[in-house]
Scaffold this motif. Structure first.
Motif, PDB file in Angstrom:
ATOM      1  N   GLU A 257       0.818  -1.196   0.000  1.00 34.33           N
ATOM      2  CA  GLU A 257       0.000   0.000   0.000  1.00 34.33           C
ATOM      3  C   GLU A 257       0.860   1.256   0.000  1.00 34.33           C
ATOM      4  OE1 GLU A 257      -2.789  -0.114   3.194  1.00 34.33           O
ATOM      5  OE2 GLU A 257      -3.615  -2.046   2.600  1.00 34.33           O
ATOM      6  N   ALA A 258       1.925   1.267   0.813  1.00 33.38           N
ATOM      7  CA  ALA A 258       2.807   2.426   0.885  1.00 33.38           C
ATOM      8  C   ALA A 258       3.449   2.700  -0.466  1.00 33.38           C
ATOM      9  CB  ALA A 258       3.882   2.205   1.947  1.00 33.38           C
ATOM     10  N   GLU A 259       3.889   1.653  -1.138  1.00 38.03           N
ATOM     11  CA  GLU A 259       4.512   1.810  -2.455  1.00 38.03           C
ATOM     12  C   GLU A 259       3.501   2.295  -3.481  1.00 38.03           C
ATOM     13  OE1 GLU A 259       6.804  -0.965  -5.796  1.00 38.03           O
ATOM     14  OE2 GLU A 259       6.513  -1.714  -3.746  1.00 38.03           O
ATOM     15  N   GLN A 260       2.296   1.744  -3.451  1.00 37.21           N
ATOM     16  CA  GLN A 260       1.285   2.118  -4.436  1.00 37.21           C
ATOM     17  C   GLN A 260       0.804   3.548  -4.254  1.00 37.21           C
ATOM     18  OE1 GLN A 260      -1.443  -1.208  -3.769  1.00 37.21           O
ATOM     19  NE2 GLN A 260      -1.069  -1.903  -5.850  1.00 37.21           N
ATOM     20  N   ILE A 261       0.621   3.980  -3.001  1.00 39.58           N
ATOM     21  CA  ILE A 261       0.124   5.346  -2.788  1.00 39.58           C
ATOM     22  C   ILE A 261       1.182   6.356  -3.174  1.00 39.58           C
ATOM     23  CG2 ILE A 261       0.803   5.785  -0.382  1.00 39.58           C
ATOM     24  CD1 ILE A 261      -2.675   6.445  -1.895  1.00 39.58           C
ATOM     25  N   ASP A 262       2.455   6.028  -2.984  1.00 42.33           N
ATOM     26  CA  ASP A 262       3.524   6.927  -3.414  1.00 42.33           C
ATOM     27  C   ASP A 262       3.554   7.039  -4.936  1.00 42.33           C
ATOM     28  OD1 ASP A 262       4.326   7.572  -0.896  1.00 42.33           O
ATOM     29  OD2 ASP A 262       6.034   6.207  -0.833  1.00 42.33           O
ATOM     30  N   GLU A 263       3.366   5.910  -5.612  1.00 39.16           N
ATOM     31  CA  GLU A 263       3.334   5.917  -7.073  1.00 39.16           C
ATOM     32  C   GLU A 263       2.139   6.729  -7.564  1.00 39.16           C
ATOM     33  OE1 GLU A 263       4.286   5.089 -11.053  1.00 39.16           O
ATOM     34  OE2 GLU A 263       5.475   4.851  -9.223  1.00 39.16           O
ATOM     35  N   LEU A 264       0.994   6.554  -6.900  1.00 39.71           N
ATOM     36  CA  LEU A 264      -0.209   7.284  -7.282  1.00 39.71           C
ATOM     37  C   LEU A 264      -0.011   8.794  -7.140  1.00 39.71           C
ATOM     38  CD1 LEU A 264      -3.281   7.279  -8.028  1.00 39.71           C
ATOM     39  CD2 LEU A 264      -3.718   7.243  -5.556  1.00 39.71           C
ATOM     40  N   THR A 265       0.467   9.234  -5.977  1.00 39.53           N
ATOM     41  CA  THR A 265       0.623  10.675  -5.740  1.00 39.53           C
ATOM     42  C   THR A 265       1.663  11.279  -6.681  1.00 39.53           C
ATOM     43  OG1 THR A 265       2.169  10.160  -3.933  1.00 39.53           O
ATOM     44  CG2 THR A 265      -0.122  10.564  -3.336  1.00 39.53           C
ATOM     45  N   GLU A 266       2.705  10.521  -7.003  1.00 41.92           N
ATOM     46  CA  GLU A 266       3.719  11.022  -7.938  1.00 41.92           C
ATOM     47  C   GLU A 266       3.114  11.205  -9.327  1.00 41.92           C
ATOM     48  OE1 GLU A 266       7.987   9.648  -9.913  1.00 41.92           O
ATOM     49  OE2 GLU A 266       7.310   8.719  -8.042  1.00 41.92           O
ATOM     50  N   ARG A 267       2.315  10.228  -9.760  1.00 44.40           N
ATOM     51  CA  ARG A 267       1.693  10.342 -11.087  1.00 44.40           C
ATOM     52  C   ARG A 267       0.684  11.487 -11.132  1.00 44.40           C
ATOM     53  NH1 ARG A 267       0.395   4.361 -13.671  1.00 44.40           N
ATOM     54  NH2 ARG A 267       2.360   3.334 -13.119  1.00 44.40           N
ATOM     55  N   ILE A 268      -0.074  11.657 -10.060  1.00 42.55           N
ATOM     56  CA  ILE A 268      -1.046  12.755 -10.023  1.00 42.55           C
ATOM     57  C   ILE A 268      -0.321  14.097 -10.105  1.00 42.55           C
ATOM     58  CG2 ILE A 268      -2.731  13.949  -8.570  1.00 42.55           C
ATOM     59  CD1 ILE A 268      -3.625  11.211  -7.548  1.00 42.55           C
ATOM     60  N   ALA A 269       0.782  14.209  -9.352  1.00 41.70           N
ATOM     61  CA  ALA A 269       1.532  15.465  -9.330  1.00 41.70           C
ATOM     62  C   ALA A 269       2.133  15.806 -10.685  1.00 41.70           C
ATOM     63  CB  ALA A 269       2.637  15.389  -8.276  1.00 41.70           C
ATOM     64  N   THR A 270       2.459  14.789 -11.474  1.00 34.78           N
ATOM     65  CA  THR A 270       3.089  15.012 -12.780  1.00 34.78           C
ATOM     66  C   THR A 270       2.114  14.817 -13.940  1.00 34.78           C
ATOM     67  OG1 THR A 270       3.836  12.696 -12.853  1.00 34.78           O
ATOM     68  CG2 THR A 270       5.344  14.322 -11.897  1.00 34.78           C
ATOM     69  N   GLU A 271       0.807  14.726 -13.594  1.00 34.07           N
ATOM     70  CA  GLU A 271      -0.239  14.517 -14.592  1.00 34.07           C
ATOM     71  C   GLU A 271       0.036  13.265 -15.419  1.00 34.07           C
ATOM     72  OE1 GLU A 271      -0.784  18.059 -16.872  1.00 34.07           O
ATOM     73  OE2 GLU A 271      -1.517  19.214 -15.166  1.00 34.07           O
ATOM     74  N   GLY A 272       0.451  12.211 -14.718  1.00 30.77           N
ATOM     75  CA  GLY A 272       0.756  10.958 -15.374  1.00 30.77           C
ATOM     76  C   GLY A 272      -0.451  10.052 -15.499  1.00 30.77           C
ATOM     77  N   ALA A 273      -0.192   8.757 -15.704  1.00 30.79           N
ATOM     78  CA  ALA A 273      -1.256   7.781 -15.957  1.00 30.79           C
ATOM     79  C   ALA A 273      -1.902   7.333 -14.652  1.00 30.79           C
ATOM     80  CB  ALA A 273      -0.694   6.583 -16.713  1.00 30.79           C
ATOM     81  N   ALA A 274      -2.763   8.176 -14.137  1.00 33.32           N
ATOM     82  CA  ALA A 274      -3.473   7.882 -12.887  1.00 33.32           C
ATOM     83  C   ALA A 274      -4.752   8.700 -12.836  1.00 33.32           C
ATOM     84  CB  ALA A 274      -2.599   8.206 -11.681  1.00 33.32           C
ATOM     85  N   THR A 275      -5.711   8.232 -12.049  1.00 24.79           N
ATOM     86  CA  THR A 275      -6.948   8.978 -11.852  1.00 24.79           C
ATOM     87  C   THR A 275      -7.546   8.605 -10.512  1.00 24.79           C
ATOM     88  OG1 THR A 275      -9.002   9.662 -12.931  1.00 24.79           O
ATOM     89  CG2 THR A 275      -8.520   7.292 -12.915  1.00 24.79           C
ATOM     90  N   TYR A 276      -8.500   9.380 -10.029  1.00 24.88           N
ATOM     91  CA  TYR A 276      -9.131   9.103  -8.740  1.00 24.88           C
ATOM     92  C   TYR A 276     -10.554   9.648  -8.726  1.00 24.88           C
ATOM     93  CZ  TYR A 276      -7.753  13.959  -7.779  1.00 24.88           C
ATOM     94  OH  TYR A 276      -7.587  15.327  -7.856  1.00 24.88           O
TER      95      TYR A 276
END
Length: 356
Positions: A257-276
């Motif tokens: 979970e810690a690894e996934q949430i870090d990946e998610l927040t990084e992608r959101i911050a860089t407008e990468g391949a993520a959504t919520y």
């Protein structure tokens, strides 16, 4: 967790006979239980007889077996039990049927659960069975003037001790060993298999050497030493993110979970391949773009119980993701990554590609 049996019953439901063997297992059960499920187990219930009412004694407790229709369940980690409340559908005393009752499910006590099992719920129990053999781990973080100990569980990390002491500078340089001694004393009372030592700089190495010299029985439990930028909660998060716990345990949900949430927040911050958010995630699932679906356990339970505010069926989104080869991780609301996911609406996705 131990599975003692599985039986198919009418209406596409299944009855699973389970034995929770740890506090983690009780937490897993709290996740899978939903309103309308049937839970059977042994209990005691206060029975008031005619003469009791005359004397106003409140009645005496008698042992009995019951099956209740679940209305709500609550995990009490400090009381080592799961409280399941609802209406009695069957009881070894027929005169108790129809009454409201709370069943306390505890470690090493057999319980039966009859329900329509969703794929993620089956997986949750199967993971609990596999996790039974995992080592019990504590993380000790130490820096100049402070130390902390956190225990690691599948439902999250929990602070066991927070210690302060001399800074190790100037006249106090020799007295810093007081902090190391207090740390060793606290660790000696923990029943764990492995202790990971972490923190910034060289203080953790000094603490390790001191404990090896003066508290060899504690030092025998030491595993890896991990460099982190800080002690305390932040240091623990870094240990989990770097996979140090996974080297001790074959699988650790909170590390993932810690690894996934870090990946998610990084992608959101860089407008990468993520959504919520439920609408955006459901749209991504329709396009087959979801690689990893992240959903919060409390929010999922709420939606499945018909008490949430989503206009889209959570089960349909999960099924769509799984049918198209995506994975699903249900986050614990007990742990910091779950809190971060909750702030994003309780559901998010790592995508295979960006959606315009």
């Amino acid at each position: 967790m131990r599975i003692n049996g599985r039986t198919t019953v009418e209406g596409g439901r299944e009855r699973w006979t389970l034995v929770p063997e740890s506090l983690d297992d009780l937490w897993h059960l709290s996740y899978v239980l939903e309103p309308g499920d049937l839970v059977s187990g042994d209990t005691t219930r206060r029975i008031q007889r005619d003469d009791d009412r005359m004397r106003d004694t409140g009645g005496e407790r008698e042992p009995m077996s019951v099956t209740i229709s679940v209305e709500e369940s609550e995990f009490h980690k400090f009381a080592n039990r799961l409280r399941v409340s609802g209406t009695i559908e069957w009881a070894s005393r027929e005169d108790q049927v129809g009454h409201h009752h709370t069943l306390n499910v505890e470690e090493r006590e057999e319980v039966e659960i009859e329900k329509r099992w969703q794929p993620d719920q089956r997986e949750r129990i199967e993971e609990a069975v596999e996790a039974t053999e995992n080592a019990e781990v504590a993380i000790a973080t130490v820096e100049e003037g402070a130390a902390s100990i956190h225990t690691v569980a599948q439902y999250g990390t929990e602070e066991y001790a927070s210690l302060t002491g001399p800074t190790g500078k100037g006249e106090d340089a020799r007295d810093r060993e007081e902090l190391f001694g207090d740390l060793a004393s606290a660790l000696s009372h923990l029943d764990v298999d492995t202790v990971l030592l972490a923190g910034p700089g060289f203080t953790k190495e000094d603490a390790r050497k001191y404990i090896e010299r003066h508290h060899s029985e504690v030092a025998e439990k030491f595993g890896a030493t991990v460099d982190t930028s800080a002690a305390g909660d932040r240091g623990v998060h870094e240990v989990l993110k770097r996979g140090a716990v996974e080297e001790v345990q074959a699988e650790t949900r909170i590390a993932e979970e810690a690894e996934q949430i870090d990946e998610l927040t990084e992608r959101i911050a860089t407008e990468g391949a993520a959504t919520y958010g439920i609408e955006a995630v459901a749209e991504a699932a329709e396009y087959g773009a979801v690689e990893e679906l992240l959903v919060l356990d409390d929010k999922l339970r709420e939606e499945r119980a018909g008490e949430g505010d989503w206009d889209i069926d959570a089960n349909e989104v999960i099924e769509s993701v799984e049918q198209q080869g995506g994975s699903v991780t249900v986050f614990s609301s007990e742990f910091a990554p779950g809190n971060q996911l909750g702030a994003l609406g309780g559901i998010a996705a790592l995508l295979r590609y960006r959606l315009e």
